[in-house]
Design a protein around this motif. Structure first.
Motif, PDB file in Angstrom:
ATOM      1  N   LEU A 272      27.941  39.764  37.085  1.00  0.00           N
ATOM      2  CA  LEU A 272      27.943  38.305  36.938  1.00  0.00           C
ATOM      3  C   LEU A 272      28.675  37.597  38.060  1.00  0.00           C
ATOM      4  O   LEU A 272      28.566  36.374  38.200  1.00  0.00           O
ATOM      5  N   THR A 273      29.430  38.345  38.870  1.00  0.00           N
ATOM      6  CA  THR A 273      30.163  37.730  39.986  1.00  0.00           C
ATOM      7  C   THR A 273      29.735  38.307  41.331  1.00  0.00           C
ATOM      8  O   THR A 273      30.515  38.329  42.275  1.00  0.00           O
ATOM      9  N   LYS A 302      27.475  43.001  46.576  1.00  0.00           N
ATOM     10  CA  LYS A 302      28.835  43.494  46.378  1.00  0.00           C
ATOM     11  C   LYS A 302      29.418  42.884  45.115  1.00  0.00           C
ATOM     12  O   LYS A 302      28.882  41.910  44.558  1.00  0.00           O
ATOM     13  N   ALA A 303      30.550  43.431  44.664  1.00  0.00           N
ATOM     14  CA  ALA A 303      31.079  43.077  43.350  1.00  0.00           C
ATOM     15  C   ALA A 303      31.470  41.609  43.250  1.00  0.00           C
ATOM     16  O   ALA A 303      31.247  40.974  42.215  1.00  0.00           O
ATOM     17  N   SER A 304      32.049  41.056  44.308  1.00  0.00           N
ATOM     18  CA  SER A 304      32.477  39.663  44.284  1.00  0.00           C
ATOM     19  C   SER A 304      32.630  39.163  45.705  1.00  0.00           C
ATOM     20  O   SER A 304      32.401  39.911  46.674  1.00  0.00           O
ATOM     21  N   THR A 305      33.045  37.919  45.865  1.00  0.00           N
ATOM     22  CA  THR A 305      33.238  37.352  47.195  1.00  0.00           C
ATOM     23  C   THR A 305      34.287  38.118  47.983  1.00  0.00           C
ATOM     24  O   THR A 305      34.151  38.309  49.198  1.00  0.00           O
ATOM     25  N   PRO A 309      32.802  47.415  45.251  1.00  0.00           N
ATOM     26  CA  PRO A 309      31.999  48.157  46.212  1.00  0.00           C
ATOM     27  C   PRO A 309      30.706  47.438  46.591  1.00  0.00           C
ATOM     28  O   PRO A 309      30.410  46.368  46.070  1.00  0.00           O
ATOM     29  N   PHE A 310      29.954  48.064  47.504  1.00  0.00           N
ATOM     30  CA  PHE A 310      28.699  47.544  48.012  1.00  0.00           C
ATOM     31  C   PHE A 310      27.564  48.481  47.597  1.00  0.00           C
ATOM     32  O   PHE A 310      27.697  49.700  47.729  1.00  0.00           O
ATOM     33  N   GLY A 364      25.146  31.251  47.749  1.00  0.00           N
ATOM     34  CA  GLY A 364      26.427  30.700  48.163  1.00  0.00           C
ATOM     35  C   GLY A 364      27.526  30.722  47.140  1.00  0.00           C
ATOM     36  O   GLY A 364      28.584  30.131  47.365  1.00  0.00           O
ATOM     37  N   ALA A 365      27.304  31.411  46.003  1.00  0.00           N
ATOM     38  CA  ALA A 365      28.335  31.450  44.971  1.00  0.00           C
ATOM     39  C   ALA A 365      28.235  32.767  44.218  1.00  0.00           C
ATOM     40  O   ALA A 365      27.193  33.444  44.230  1.00  0.00           O
TER      41      ALA A 365
END
Length: 444
Positions: A272-273, A302-305, A309-310, A364-365
């Protein structure tokens, strides 16, 4: 004076011979097919032992220097159901076994594992499990013990009304079902399964495309032979190679054919992120592009901003994708306006064209994302206008790799290594001359 006498009696119980008898033995036998007189070319594999052979025309085989103990012997050949036998081999024993393959093909899967990842090949066009979303406990695409995948489904299409795929579809206002256009034609054959590497192969056609669930469409009439390979050696255990041999089994040509994947990564175990994008970097492999450097593309999430991991996909049969996008599940996948969801038309459109705006990144988010990638033909001068033309009885070979990495550098290293392994395995990479658009300032 009394003296005590202590007598110690040791009682030795019989133990199974394979617990203490070290050494090797020999396995000989015969493996039969239900509908053929020539029984050659059947793979005989002892799981986990790096021991395999092929049968002769009479179905006979011999395996020498087989380690003693409990063994799982598997026999398989394309277009048949496997035969499996578990047995115990003693030191210096010569064991005779009989195996019989059958025609009872069912939807199934078989696991594949390295030190870093666990996944599974299906005979229905999915990676991980057949015909449904991946759940807790499934193979999916597990990296360092964490599940990072919800769905990975093959898509083939020639137009917005002729798509054969295993990806999710719209059912009312929910997308909680997967399309099931691919009919299994073979069990999953183990060509090798050991501590060094695993190679699995299967086959399916698209004869279910005109049946529900999903929106029925005219089958493309293709036969897909799919091979999956993983290597369990240091620096080579972070990728999964997927090879597709696609044959036109109809009497009419297929034009504007595209081959792609819909992959709903849940990187980090939730998804979700997630953030994502396309990396353009450089590879150099002996025998490719006259031994010169060439640009390659990797689609990643990837997991978040701020953290990995990728997880990503890299094309193997060509250096860059025909089309690729990091899709917003909210806006481009679920059936909300203005984009209309993942209809059959959208599946082909997403394989056929990149976003006109922000073509190299996500929206972008942090949000729930999916990756859609495709490859096109080899007869044009650039990727943007390339399609396969597949004439009757002809075949094409395309390849992708699913790769992982704890950080961006590891992801890149595994992607580069996967392309090199593809070439070392006897395959080619097409590099179009006018696509040298390397941007070293990609944002991870």
């Amino acid at each position: 004076m009394l003296k005590s006498l202590f007598i110690i009696v040791l009682i030795t119980l019989p133990l199974p011979i394979f617990l203490f008898a070290q050494g090797t033995g020999t396995i000989i036998g015969t493996c039969s097919l239900p509908d053929a007189a020539n029984w050659s070319g059947i793979f005989i594999v002892i799981d986990g032992k790096n021991i395999s052979t092929l049968t002769n025309s009479s179905g006979q085989f011999s395996l020498t220097n087989v380690p003693t103990g409990l063994l799982r012997i598997q026999a398989g050949k394309l277009f048949y159901k496997n035969a499996v036998k578990e047995t115990v081999l003693s030191a210096n024993q010569t064991m005779n076994v009989t195996l019989s393959l059958s025609n009872e093909i069912i939807d199934t899967f078989s696991g594949i594992q390295t030190a870093r990842l666990t996944s599974a090949l299906t005979n229905t066009g999915n990676i991980g499990v057949p015909n449904r979303f991946i759940e807790t406990g499934d193979s999916g695409f597990t990296w360092s013990g964490i599940q990072h995948l919800k769905e990975a489904s093959l898509m083939l299409g020639v137009s917005e009304i002729r798509v054969s795929d295993a990806a999710r579809f719209i059912f009312g206002i929910a997308q909680d079902n997967l399309d099931r256009d691919f009919e299994p034609r073979s069990d999953i054959v183990v060509q090798t399964r050991g501590s060094d590497s695993t190679i699995l192969i299967t086959a399916f056609d698209d004869s279910r495309a005109n049946q529900p669930p999903g929106t029925p469409s005219q089958p493309l009439n293709v036969l897909v032979t799919q091979t999956i390979m993983a290597v369990n050696r240091t620096n080579e255990d972070g990728y999964l190679i997927i090879k597709l041999e696609i044959e036109n089994i109809y009497h009419l040509s297929l034009n504007n054919l595209l081959v792609g994947w819909f992959v709903d990564w849940n990187v980090g175990g939730n998804g979700l992120t997630n953030r994502g994008g396309l990396i353009t970097t450089v590879n150099q492999i002996d025998g490719v592009n006259n031994n010169g450097a060439f640009p390659i593309e990797i689609a990643y999430q990837k997991a978040s901003t701020t953290s990995g991991p990728f997880m990503g996909i890299v094309p193997l049969s060509q250096a860059k994708f025909k089309s690729a996008r990091i899709a917003s599940n909210r806006w481009e996948i679920v059936p909300d306006p203005p984009y209309g969801g993942l209809t059959e038309a959208a599946k082909y459109r997403y394989m056929n064209e990149r976003r006109q705006w922000n073509s190299m990144s996500d929206w972008g988010a942090e949000e729930d994302l999916s990756t859609i990638v495709s490859v096109g033909g080899l007869n044009k001068d650039n990727y943007e206008s390339s399609y396969f033309t597949l004439n009757p009885s002809n075949k094409i070979i395309v390849g992708f790799a699913f790769v992982g990495g704890n950080d961006s550098l590891e992801l890149l290293a595994n992607a580069v290594m996967a392309q090199k392994k593809w070439v070392q395995s006897g395959n080619t990479i097409t590099v179009y001359p006018n696509t040298w658009k390397v941007n070293p300032k990609w944002n991870l």
